[in-house]
Design an enzyme around this catalytic site. Sequence first.
Site, PDB file in Angstrom:
ATOM      1  N   TYR A  33       0.843  -1.196   0.000  1.00  0.00           N
ATOM      2  CA  TYR A  33       0.000   0.000   0.000  1.00  0.00           C
ATOM      3  C   TYR A  33       0.875   1.242   0.000  1.00  0.00           C
ATOM      4  CZ  TYR A  33       0.975   0.819   4.984  1.00  0.00           C
ATOM      5  OH  TYR A  33       1.593   1.076   6.174  1.00  0.00           O
ATOM      6  N   ARG A  52       7.940   4.496  -4.898  1.00  0.00           N
ATOM      7  CA  ARG A  52       7.942   3.544  -3.781  1.00  0.00           C
ATOM      8  C   ARG A  52       6.864   2.478  -3.975  1.00  0.00           C
ATOM      9  NH1 ARG A  52       7.292   5.793   2.243  1.00  0.00           N
ATOM     10  NH2 ARG A  52       5.123   6.019   1.602  1.00  0.00           N
ATOM     11  N   ARG A 105      -7.402 -20.492  -2.580  1.00  0.00           N
ATOM     12  CA  ARG A 105      -6.402 -20.341  -1.520  1.00  0.00           C
ATOM     13  C   ARG A 105      -5.303 -21.394  -1.626  1.00  0.00           C
ATOM     14  NH1 ARG A 105      -4.592 -21.589   3.359  1.00  0.00           N
ATOM     15  NH2 ARG A 105      -3.952 -19.868   4.712  1.00  0.00           N
ATOM     16  N   HIS A 107      -0.767 -21.290  -0.805  1.00  0.00           N
ATOM     17  CA  HIS A 107       0.372 -20.402  -0.520  1.00  0.00           C
ATOM     18  C   HIS A 107       1.155 -20.035  -1.773  1.00  0.00           C
ATOM     19  CE1 HIS A 107      -0.558 -21.708   3.505  1.00  0.00           C
ATOM     20  NE2 HIS A 107       0.322 -20.849   4.011  1.00  0.00           N
ATOM     21  N   LYS A 153       6.449  -1.603   1.574  1.00  0.00           N
ATOM     22  CA  LYS A 153       5.314  -1.100   2.359  1.00  0.00           C
ATOM     23  C   LYS A 153       4.186  -2.130   2.278  1.00  0.00           C
ATOM     24  CE  LYS A 153       3.128   3.412   3.231  1.00  0.00           C
ATOM     25  NZ  LYS A 153       3.233   3.450   4.678  1.00  0.00           N
ATOM     26  N   GLU A 185      12.676   2.516  13.793  1.00  0.00           N
ATOM     27  CA  GLU A 185      11.730   3.577  13.440  1.00  0.00           C
ATOM     28  C   GLU A 185      10.558   3.469  14.401  1.00  0.00           C
ATOM     29  OE1 GLU A 185      10.124   3.048   9.448  1.00  0.00           O
ATOM     30  OE2 GLU A 185      10.452   0.901   9.557  1.00  0.00           O
ATOM     31  N   LEU A 209      11.186   1.434   6.724  1.00  0.00           N
ATOM     32  CA  LEU A 209      10.530   1.966   5.529  1.00  0.00           C
ATOM     33  C   LEU A 209      11.172   3.317   5.237  1.00  0.00           C
ATOM     34  CD1 LEU A 209       8.107   1.526   3.521  1.00  0.00           C
ATOM     35  CD2 LEU A 209       7.043   3.370   4.809  1.00  0.00           C
TER      36      LEU A 209
HETATM   37  C1  PLP Z   1       6.858   1.847   9.301  1.00  0.00           C
HETATM   38  C2  PLP Z   1       6.749   3.214   8.714  1.00  0.00           C
HETATM   39  N1  PLP Z   1       7.823   4.004   8.718  1.00  0.00           N
HETATM   40  C3  PLP Z   1       7.782   5.246   8.214  1.00  0.00           C
HETATM   41  C4  PLP Z   1       6.615   5.765   7.683  1.00  0.00           C
HETATM   42  C5  PLP Z   1       6.598   7.165   7.149  1.00  0.00           C
HETATM   43  O1  PLP Z   1       6.596   7.155   5.748  1.00  0.00           O
HETATM   44  P1  PLP Z   1       6.064   8.401   4.929  1.00  0.00           P
HETATM   45  O2  PLP Z   1       6.865   9.568   5.351  1.00  0.00           O
HETATM   46  O3  PLP Z   1       6.292   8.027   3.513  1.00  0.00           O
HETATM   47  O4  PLP Z   1       4.621   8.554   5.275  1.00  0.00           O
HETATM   48  C6  PLP Z   1       5.474   4.968   7.636  1.00  0.00           C
HETATM   49  C7  PLP Z   1       4.245   5.481   7.047  1.00  0.00           C
HETATM   50  O5  PLP Z   1       3.237   4.844   7.021  1.00  0.00           O
HETATM   51  C8  PLP Z   1       5.537   3.661   8.164  1.00  0.00           C
HETATM   52  O6  PLP Z   1       4.464   2.856   8.151  1.00  0.00           O
END
Ligand code: PLP
Length: 306
Positions: A33, A52, A105, A107, A153, A185, A209
Amino acid sequence: MEQWVYLNGRYLPMAEAMVPVEDRGYQFADGIYDVLKLAGWRPVRFRDHMKRLRESCEGILISDIPSMAEWESILAELAERSGLSRSLESQCILYIQVTRGVAPRNHLIPEPQPQPTICAYFKAAPHYTPEQRAYGVAVSAQPDERWLRCHIKAIGLLPVVLAKHAARKAGAFEALLVRDGIVTEAASCNVFCVKDGAVFTHPEGPLILSGITRGIVLDAARRLGIPVHEQPVPLSEFRKADEAFLSSTTMNVMPVTVLDGVPIGTGNVGPITRAVAAEVEAIIREELEAGVDLGAGLVASSQVGK
Ligand SMILES: Cc1ncc(COP(=O)(O)O)c(C=O)c1O
């Protein structure tokens, strides 16, 4: 705002947008997403988000997704149907999700692959209070129990759902994720700390991320002449930081003033955080003002540097 959903080539009211039970997103969290912010019809850093999104798809072996130009026309049509205001004062969020699609379904990834399930809709931007911005928020250190491809993501968010829940139960706003003693993070944002006038944040790679707002923070620090070190920071060092802050699309920069119930630095929002937050806002405003609306040649426009 009326909620309309783009779903596999159709535009539907939210209540009519349905996905089959055997969608692999539903059964395997087999999808990715992205979340964008818009002012009026202008997305912040559209190209970065689209890049991304594509890389996340590639990371899970989904290839058949709209091109950036196709996304622009899909989203312009969706904006029209949703009655999105064109005023730059009017902000909203765009949620995009791509799953591997529908198949019995199993895997194994089906071959040939099904048509991906692609959906997008606009929603109201979350509200953060003036108090949160002025006094900062609290975070709670939680184990980072995610997989080792956090640069994708992915929609499989249970580890951070549980971490954020635990943080809230501990009275904090966000979970500060810690893997092997290192702050990676937060549950849904990137994390920065400040020590002796320099900003520290975890380097890009599979453990975080790479936030689009993180990129804007780095640009802001560069413009301000503030040194940035993209290096792992142990939680023990993070606890001794002078300042800390979070970044994400929905928040931009959010100061952090408490970690596990203990003030960070003076416990007030510090000068570097304030300066970076203001510069991030300025960069976004400049880019939006020089930007182009969805459907008006945003992708083709040379004005869109990012
Ligand atoms: C795990 C994680 N880190 C960082 C971010 C921040 O990313 P962005 O600045 O692209 O929203 C997000 C945003 O959803 C996230 O889920």
